[in-house]
Write a protein that holds these residues in place. Structure first.
Motif, PDB file in Angstrom:
ATOM      1  N   PHE A 103      -7.452 -44.329   3.474  1.00  0.00           N
ATOM      2  CA  PHE A 103      -6.275 -43.615   2.958  1.00  0.00           C
ATOM      3  C   PHE A 103      -6.606 -42.143   2.720  1.00  0.00           C
ATOM      4  O   PHE A 103      -5.822 -41.250   3.078  1.00  0.00           O
ATOM      5  CB  PHE A 103      -5.800 -44.279   1.658  1.00  0.00           C
ATOM      6  CG  PHE A 103      -4.658 -43.570   0.999  1.00  0.00           C
ATOM      7  CD1 PHE A 103      -3.368 -43.709   1.486  1.00  0.00           C
ATOM      8  CD2 PHE A 103      -4.867 -42.762  -0.107  1.00  0.00           C
ATOM      9  CE1 PHE A 103      -2.301 -43.054   0.885  1.00  0.00           C
ATOM     10  CE2 PHE A 103      -3.815 -42.107  -0.721  1.00  0.00           C
ATOM     11  CZ  PHE A 103      -2.525 -42.252  -0.226  1.00  0.00           C
ATOM     12  N   LEU A 104      -7.787 -41.897   2.133  1.00  0.00           N
ATOM     13  CA  LEU A 104      -8.194 -40.512   1.872  1.00  0.00           C
ATOM     14  C   LEU A 104      -8.459 -39.739   3.156  1.00  0.00           C
ATOM     15  O   LEU A 104      -8.363 -38.505   3.170  1.00  0.00           O
ATOM     16  CB  LEU A 104      -9.430 -40.485   0.967  1.00  0.00           C
ATOM     17  CG  LEU A 104      -9.186 -40.954  -0.463  1.00  0.00           C
ATOM     18  CD1 LEU A 104     -10.498 -41.035  -1.230  1.00  0.00           C
ATOM     19  CD2 LEU A 104      -8.189 -40.042  -1.175  1.00  0.00           C
ATOM     20  N   LEU A 105      -8.773 -40.428   4.232  1.00  0.00           N
ATOM     21  CA  LEU A 105      -8.917 -39.773   5.532  1.00  0.00           C
ATOM     22  C   LEU A 105      -7.563 -39.619   6.227  1.00  0.00           C
ATOM     23  O   LEU A 105      -7.329 -38.640   6.935  1.00  0.00           O
ATOM     24  CB  LEU A 105      -9.859 -40.580   6.428  1.00  0.00           C
ATOM     25  CG  LEU A 105     -11.324 -40.619   6.024  1.00  0.00           C
ATOM     26  CD1 LEU A 105     -12.085 -41.615   6.891  1.00  0.00           C
ATOM     27  CD2 LEU A 105     -11.947 -39.235   6.121  1.00  0.00           C
ATOM     28  N   ALA A 106      -6.684 -40.600   6.031  1.00  0.00           N
ATOM     29  CA  ALA A 106      -5.385 -40.591   6.714  1.00  0.00           C
ATOM     30  C   ALA A 106      -4.468 -39.473   6.219  1.00  0.00           C
ATOM     31  O   ALA A 106      -3.706 -38.903   7.007  1.00  0.00           O
ATOM     32  CB  ALA A 106      -4.695 -41.944   6.554  1.00  0.00           C
ATOM     33  N   GLU A 111      -1.479 -34.643   7.875  1.00  0.00           N
ATOM     34  CA  GLU A 111      -1.057 -33.244   7.710  1.00  0.00           C
ATOM     35  C   GLU A 111      -1.498 -32.406   8.908  1.00  0.00           C
ATOM     36  O   GLU A 111      -0.736 -31.584   9.418  1.00  0.00           O
ATOM     37  CB  GLU A 111      -1.639 -32.667   6.422  1.00  0.00           C
ATOM     38  CG  GLU A 111      -1.050 -33.268   5.169  1.00  0.00           C
ATOM     39  CD  GLU A 111      -1.794 -32.858   3.904  1.00  0.00           C
ATOM     40  OE1 GLU A 111      -2.763 -32.064   3.989  1.00  0.00           O
ATOM     41  OE2 GLU A 111      -1.417 -33.345   2.827  1.00  0.00           O
ATOM     42  N   ASP A 112      -2.732 -32.618   9.357  1.00  0.00           N
ATOM     43  CA  ASP A 112      -3.247 -31.890  10.514  1.00  0.00           C
ATOM     44  C   ASP A 112      -2.472 -32.258  11.778  1.00  0.00           C
ATOM     45  O   ASP A 112      -2.176 -31.396  12.603  1.00  0.00           O
ATOM     46  CB  ASP A 112      -4.734 -32.173  10.686  1.00  0.00           C
ATOM     47  CG  ASP A 112      -5.378 -31.257  11.699  1.00  0.00           C
ATOM     48  OD1 ASP A 112      -5.053 -30.043  11.710  1.00  0.00           O
ATOM     49  OD2 ASP A 112      -6.218 -31.747  12.487  1.00  0.00           O
ATOM     50  N   ALA A 113      -2.122 -33.535  11.928  1.00  0.00           N
ATOM     51  CA  ALA A 113      -1.355 -33.975  13.091  1.00  0.00           C
ATOM     52  C   ALA A 113       0.037 -33.346  13.092  1.00  0.00           C
ATOM     53  O   ALA A 113       0.524 -32.908  14.144  1.00  0.00           O
ATOM     54  CB  ALA A 113      -1.241 -35.498  13.106  1.00  0.00           C
ATOM     55  N   TRP A 133      -1.191 -34.625  20.561  1.00  0.00           N
ATOM     56  CA  TRP A 133      -0.895 -36.051  20.699  1.00  0.00           C
ATOM     57  C   TRP A 133      -2.078 -36.908  20.242  1.00  0.00           C
ATOM     58  O   TRP A 133      -1.875 -37.979  19.677  1.00  0.00           O
ATOM     59  CB  TRP A 133      -0.497 -36.387  22.133  1.00  0.00           C
ATOM     60  CG  TRP A 133      -1.583 -36.091  23.133  1.00  0.00           C
ATOM     61  CD1 TRP A 133      -1.796 -34.908  23.783  1.00  0.00           C
ATOM     62  CD2 TRP A 133      -2.620 -36.964  23.539  1.00  0.00           C
ATOM     63  NE1 TRP A 133      -2.909 -35.007  24.584  1.00  0.00           N
ATOM     64  CE2 TRP A 133      -3.434 -36.260  24.451  1.00  0.00           C
ATOM     65  CE3 TRP A 133      -2.951 -38.279  23.223  1.00  0.00           C
ATOM     66  CZ2 TRP A 133      -4.550 -36.822  25.052  1.00  0.00           C
ATOM     67  CZ3 TRP A 133      -4.065 -38.842  23.827  1.00  0.00           C
ATOM     68  CH2 TRP A 133      -4.846 -38.123  24.733  1.00  0.00           C
ATOM     69  N   ALA A 134      -3.288 -36.449  20.488  1.00  0.00           N
ATOM     70  CA  ALA A 134      -4.471 -37.206  20.065  1.00  0.00           C
ATOM     71  C   ALA A 134      -4.607 -37.185  18.550  1.00  0.00           C
ATOM     72  O   ALA A 134      -5.016 -38.181  17.942  1.00  0.00           O
ATOM     73  CB  ALA A 134      -5.719 -36.644  20.720  1.00  0.00           C
ATOM     74  N   LYS A 135      -4.252 -36.061  17.929  1.00  0.00           N
ATOM     75  CA  LYS A 135      -4.317 -35.987  16.474  1.00  0.00           C
ATOM     76  C   LYS A 135      -3.297 -36.936  15.840  1.00  0.00           C
ATOM     77  O   LYS A 135      -3.577 -37.552  14.810  1.00  0.00           O
ATOM     78  CB  LYS A 135      -4.105 -34.555  15.994  1.00  0.00           C
ATOM     79  CG  LYS A 135      -5.289 -33.657  16.316  1.00  0.00           C
ATOM     80  CD  LYS A 135      -5.156 -32.306  15.691  1.00  0.00           C
ATOM     81  CE  LYS A 135      -6.429 -31.512  15.911  1.00  0.00           C
ATOM     82  NZ  LYS A 135      -6.484 -30.313  15.093  1.00  0.00           N
ATOM     83  N   ILE A 136      -2.148 -37.081  16.461  1.00  0.00           N
ATOM     84  CA  ILE A 136      -1.145 -38.033  15.969  1.00  0.00           C
ATOM     85  C   ILE A 136      -1.676 -39.458  16.124  1.00  0.00           C
ATOM     86  O   ILE A 136      -1.556 -40.286  15.207  1.00  0.00           O
ATOM     87  CB  ILE A 136       0.197 -37.847  16.710  1.00  0.00           C
ATOM     88  CG1 ILE A 136       0.815 -36.496  16.343  1.00  0.00           C
ATOM     89  CG2 ILE A 136       1.153 -39.004  16.415  1.00  0.00           C
ATOM     90  CD1 ILE A 136       2.023 -36.108  17.172  1.00  0.00           C
TER      91      ILE A 136
END
Length: 181
Positions: A103-106, A111-113, A133-136
């Motif tokens: 969760f803390l990574l997601a 936000e970055d995606a 698209w890869a970040k998403i």
């Protein structure tokens, strides 16, 4: 609980198949790139960039299959000594910690995606390659992992296995050894 388990299985299978396609691409593209480089002295444009993305997608989209097969690496020496009720509590606590970590990574990954999608982020290399698209996909994989770990924690608390029993145990190996040895 059965419907949630089935939905997690279906989503895991989809993401796992995408990870397999990424792995097949990685193996084939790297082989072709090395061969072309040996013959011509020049790499194929874009293979390096796509390989970077494929490696990340393999890891994060393949997490689901690992969770459903109960194949995460773990040390169970202490929990195996505990009574079943305490073992379930220990398992629930560890899966909860894993869910919290994902969760803390997601959160920042999402936000970055979103930012990457808004600006249609790309990576410079031999070619200009879109990476939004890869970040998403990575953020989606982290959220899926979070849900799976939380489900495993709840399953451990209520005493139900969160993993699908595997039938692919090698000859001479007990399922307990495969999962915990």
């Amino acid at each position: 609980m059965h419907y949630l388990r089935a939905a997690l299985q279906a989503a895991s299978d989809l993401l796992g198949r995408i990870a397999l396609v990424c792995m097949a691409f990685l193996m084939l593209a790297t082989t072709v790139d090395v061969s072309v480089r040996a013959i011509t002295g020049k790499p194929i444009s874009g293979i390096f960039e796509l390989s970077e993305l494929a490696m990340a997608l393999i890891v994060f989209l393949g997490l689901g299959w690992t969770q459903l097969d109960d194949a995460h690496i773990r040390v169970t020496a202490l929990s195996q000594l505990a009574p079943p009720r305490v073992r379930r509590l220990m398992d629930a606590l560890s899966w909860s910690a894993a869910a919290a970590a994902l969760f803390l990574l997601a959160l920042p990954a999402s936000e970055d995606a979103a930012r990457a999608f808004a600006i249609r982020e790309f990576r410079w290399g031999y070619i200009e390659f879109p990476i939004w698209w890869a970040k998403i996909a990575l953020a989606a994989g982290l959220w899926f992992g979070t849900v799976q770990m939380a489900f495993a924690a709840i399953s451990a608390l209520v005493g139900q296995p969160s993993a699908v029993p595997s039938t692919d145990t090698p000859a001479g190996m007990t399922p307990e050894f495969r999962n915990h040895g």
